[in-house]
Write an enzyme that holds these catalytic residues in place. Structure first.
Site, PDB file in Angstrom:
ATOM      1  N   ASN A 138      -9.973   0.146  -0.344  1.00 19.08           N
ATOM      2  CA  ASN A 138      -8.508   0.238  -0.264  1.00 19.08           C
ATOM      3  C   ASN A 138      -7.930  -0.333  -1.561  1.00 19.08           C
ATOM      4  OD1 ASN A 138      -5.786  -0.102   0.223  1.00 19.08           O
ATOM      5  ND2 ASN A 138      -6.040  -0.986   2.260  1.00 19.08           N
TER       6      ASN A 138
ATOM      7  N   HIS B 233      -3.323   7.629   2.095  1.00 18.36           N
ATOM      8  CA  HIS B 233      -3.683   6.294   1.602  1.00 18.36           C
ATOM      9  C   HIS B 233      -5.046   5.950   2.177  1.00 18.36           C
ATOM     10  CE1 HIS B 233      -3.844   2.145   0.709  1.00 18.36           C
ATOM     11  NE2 HIS B 233      -3.590   1.731   1.941  1.00 18.36           N
TER      12      HIS B 233
ATOM     13  N   CYS C 135       0.814  -1.235   0.000  1.00 20.74           N
ATOM     14  CA  CYS C 135       0.000   0.000   0.000  1.00 20.74           C
ATOM     15  C   CYS C 135       0.838   1.272   0.000  1.00 20.74           C
ATOM     16  CB  CYS C 135      -0.936   0.015   1.200  1.00 20.74           C
ATOM     17  SG  CYS C 135      -2.170  -1.283   1.123  1.00 20.74           S
TER      18      CYS C 135
HETATM   19  N1  ACO Z   1     -18.352  -8.136   8.981  1.00 18.42           N
HETATM   20  C1  ACO Z   1     -18.774  -8.408  10.218  1.00 18.42           C
HETATM   21  N2  ACO Z   1     -17.940  -8.708  11.213  1.00 18.42           N
HETATM   22  C2  ACO Z   1     -16.627  -8.732  10.965  1.00 18.42           C
HETATM   23  C3  ACO Z   1     -16.105  -8.466   9.669  1.00 18.42           C
HETATM   24  C4  ACO Z   1     -17.028  -8.178   8.666  1.00 18.42           C
HETATM   25  N3  ACO Z   1     -16.656  -7.894   7.401  1.00 18.42           N
HETATM   26  N4  ACO Z   1     -14.766  -8.560   9.715  1.00 18.42           N
HETATM   27  C5  ACO Z   1     -14.427  -8.866  10.971  1.00 18.42           C
HETATM   28  N5  ACO Z   1     -15.546  -8.982  11.743  1.00 18.42           N
HETATM   29  C6  ACO Z   1     -15.674  -9.303  13.153  1.00 18.42           C
HETATM   30  C7  ACO Z   1     -14.491 -10.075  13.669  1.00 18.42           C
HETATM   31  O1  ACO Z   1     -14.636 -11.452  13.396  1.00 18.42           O
HETATM   32  C8  ACO Z   1     -14.563  -9.767  15.151  1.00 18.42           C
HETATM   33  O2  ACO Z   1     -15.568 -10.598  15.719  1.00 18.42           O
HETATM   34  P1  ACO Z   1     -15.368 -11.249  17.187  1.00 18.42           P
HETATM   35  O3  ACO Z   1     -15.256 -10.072  18.104  1.00 18.42           O
HETATM   36  O4  ACO Z   1     -16.582 -12.075  17.337  1.00 18.42           O
HETATM   37  O5  ACO Z   1     -14.081 -12.023  17.082  1.00 18.42           O
HETATM   38  C9  ACO Z   1     -15.068  -8.342  15.203  1.00 18.42           C
HETATM   39  O6  ACO Z   1     -15.663  -8.101  13.902  1.00 18.42           O
HETATM   40  C10 ACO Z   1     -13.987  -7.307  15.465  1.00 18.42           C
HETATM   41  O7  ACO Z   1     -12.860  -7.589  14.624  1.00 18.42           O
HETATM   42  P2  ACO Z   1     -11.604  -6.627  14.547  1.00 18.42           P
HETATM   43  O8  ACO Z   1     -10.651  -7.170  13.531  1.00 18.42           O
HETATM   44  O9  ACO Z   1     -11.067  -6.371  15.925  1.00 18.42           O
HETATM   45  O10 ACO Z   1     -12.328  -5.282  14.002  1.00 18.42           O
HETATM   46  P3  ACO Z   1     -11.744  -3.858  13.786  1.00 18.42           P
HETATM   47  O11 ACO Z   1     -12.555  -2.857  14.445  1.00 18.42           O
HETATM   48  O12 ACO Z   1     -10.252  -3.823  14.020  1.00 18.42           O
HETATM   49  O13 ACO Z   1     -11.984  -3.630  12.201  1.00 18.42           O
HETATM   50  C11 ACO Z   1     -10.699  -3.711  10.173  1.00 18.42           C
HETATM   51  C12 ACO Z   1     -11.417  -4.523  11.259  1.00 18.42           C
HETATM   52  C13 ACO Z   1     -11.721  -2.898   9.433  1.00 18.42           C
HETATM   53  C14 ACO Z   1     -10.004  -4.703   9.235  1.00 18.42           C
HETATM   54  C15 ACO Z   1      -9.645  -2.772  10.799  1.00 18.42           C
HETATM   55  O14 ACO Z   1      -8.875  -3.463  11.740  1.00 18.42           O
HETATM   56  C16 ACO Z   1      -8.729  -2.115   9.805  1.00 18.42           C
HETATM   57  O15 ACO Z   1      -9.124  -1.381   8.935  1.00 18.42           O
HETATM   58  N6  ACO Z   1      -7.400  -2.327   9.980  1.00 18.42           N
HETATM   59  C17 ACO Z   1      -6.397  -1.633   9.200  1.00 18.42           C
HETATM   60  C18 ACO Z   1      -6.255  -2.172   7.826  1.00 18.42           C
HETATM   61  C19 ACO Z   1      -5.202  -1.337   7.126  1.00 18.42           C
HETATM   62  O16 ACO Z   1      -4.962  -0.201   7.426  1.00 18.42           O
HETATM   63  N7  ACO Z   1      -4.531  -1.887   6.176  1.00 18.42           N
HETATM   64  C20 ACO Z   1      -3.507  -0.989   5.593  1.00 18.42           C
HETATM   65  C21 ACO Z   1      -2.708  -1.520   4.697  1.00 18.42           C
HETATM   66  S1  ACO Z   1      -3.435  -2.666   3.614  1.00 18.42           S
HETATM   67  C22 ACO Z   1      -2.113  -3.218   2.632  1.00 18.42           C
HETATM   68  O17 ACO Z   1      -0.997  -2.869   2.846  1.00 18.42           O
HETATM   69  C23 ACO Z   1      -2.394  -4.190   1.555  1.00 18.42           C
END
Ligand code: ACO
Length: 322
Positions: A279, A249, A114
């Site tokens: 993304n 980004h 990214c």
């Molecule tokens: N729909 C419903 N529930 C979901 C989904 C979904 N699509 N995805 C995950 N959950 C659930 C999980 O299973 C978890 O459930 P549990 O509590 O029963 O275990 C709950 O939601 C919380 O999961 P988290 O992963 O802690 O959720 P979070 O608030 O962190 O959001 C997300 C997830 C959106 C992926 C976030 O962490 C994020 O955006 N992270 C950064 C990603 C990023 O910046 N990437 C950058 C670079 S990408 C690259 O380089 C290619």
């Protein structure tokens, strides 16, 4: 006093036609429009058509950037193409683009996931400022949906395809003139397993799927991005208040909001496209830049800040006077 700088001569982008909405994703995995919007700010993303490759969308974005610059492929003597999803393991997708544009000089791919566009911008800038090229195409392009495991709801809702391109020209400018003022890039491989593919040509002989520990990535993202931004701002001798447009980004609306808030950049100065692009990895910054140039927000003379963090981790920032 004048100095040689890499000046932005044109910006362009291309998005595949097919729109994948949150509603459609909700029929594929256990998720909901509400969850995706609340946690990420994303409502839809684009998906490349079967047979539509990273080089195809790169060429379209590059042609748009060349048009904006009043140039043709023949004017280009450097192509740096940032991608995680090359057409083939080799040759570099940049060489495919070079052939289709009729460009000369050198063309190569750059892999920083990214952060690829920020790394490519910094790389091209160094070639131009050292007089080793005159006009560079810096492209960020991804068909990253090809790496997605469509049964993994933690990642399949986040990513989209697209391409963005910037033409940079080496020009002699006054100190307060246009051009790239500062770039800053960093990597820290101790975090590599938090965001990676589970395959590759040498390790498995496959392409693999994208795997991410999203909450861990999130935890590191804000501080690392803020560190990069504070560094370029300080080294360029400006303050956050001088920034006209912040083009981050587009990983997650919550990350963008936290970074802008931490640095005191008001929301109306932040260019966000994550809602409709998702993304797009290396493509997200030039795609967002193009949107803000086309709609008249980014104007000549504006100070633009770009940043990214991606797998590796890799991260960086750049300050550009357009
Ligand atoms: N729909 C419903 N529930 C979901 C989904 C979904 N699509 N995805 C995950 N959950 C659930 C999980 O299973 C978890 O459930 P549990 O509590 O029963 O275990 C709950 O939601 C919380 O999961 P988290 O992963 O802690 O959720 P979070 O608030 O962190 O959001 C997300 C997830 C959106 C992926 C976030 O962490 C994020 O955006 N992270 C950064 C990603 C990023 O910046 N990437 C950058 C670079 S990408 C690259 O380089 C290619």
């Amino acid at each position: 006093m004048t100095e040689t700088r890499s000046v932005v001569a044109g910006v362009g982008s291309f998005l595949p036609e097919r729109i994948l909405t949150n509603a459609e994703l909700s029929t594929m995995v256990d998720t909901s429009d509400e969850w995706i919007r609340e946690r990420t700010g994303i409502t839809e993303r684009r998906v490349a058509a079967e047979g539509e490759t990273t080089s195809d969308i790169s060429v379209k974005a590059a042609k748009a950037a060349l048009d904006a610059a009043g140039m043709t492929g023949a004017d280009i003597d450097l192509i740096v193409l940032a991608t995680t999803t090359p057409d083939y393991t080799f040759p570099a997708t940049a060489t495919q683009v070079q052939a289709q544009l009729g460009a000369g000089g050198a063309a190569f791919d750059l892999q920083a996931v990214c952060s690829g566009f920020v790394f490519a911008l910094a790389t091209a800038d160094n070639f131009l400022v050292r007089g080793q090229a005159q006009n560079a195409l810096v492209i960020g392009a991804e068909t990253i949906t090809r790496l997605i495991d469509w049964e993994d709801r933690g990642t399949c809702v986040l990513f989209g395809d697209g391409a963005g391109a910037v033409v940079l020209s080496a020009r002699e400018v006054e100190e307060d003139g246009p051009g790239i003022l500062r770039t800053y890039i960093r990597s820290d491989g101790q975090f590599r397993t938090l965001l990676q593919t589970d395959g590759g040509p040498s390790a498995t002989g496959t392409v693999g799927h994208l795997r991410m520990q999203g909450n861990q990535v999130f935890r590191h993202a804000v501080n690392k991005i803020a560190e990069a931004i504070e560094t370029v701002i300080e080294r360029a001798g400006v303050t956050a208040a001088d920034i006209d447009w912040f083009v981050p980004h587009q990983a997650n609306q919550r990350i963008l909001d936290s970074v802008a808030n931490k640095l005191g950049i008001p929301p109306e100065r932040v260019v966000t496209t994550v809602a409709t692009h998702g993304n797009t990895s290396a493509a997200s910054v030039p795609l967002a830049m193009d949107v803000a140039v086309k709609d008249g927000r980014i104007k000549p003379g504006d100070l633009v800040l770009v940043e990214a963090l991606g797998g590796g981790f890799t991260w960086g920032a750049a300050l550009i006077r357009v």
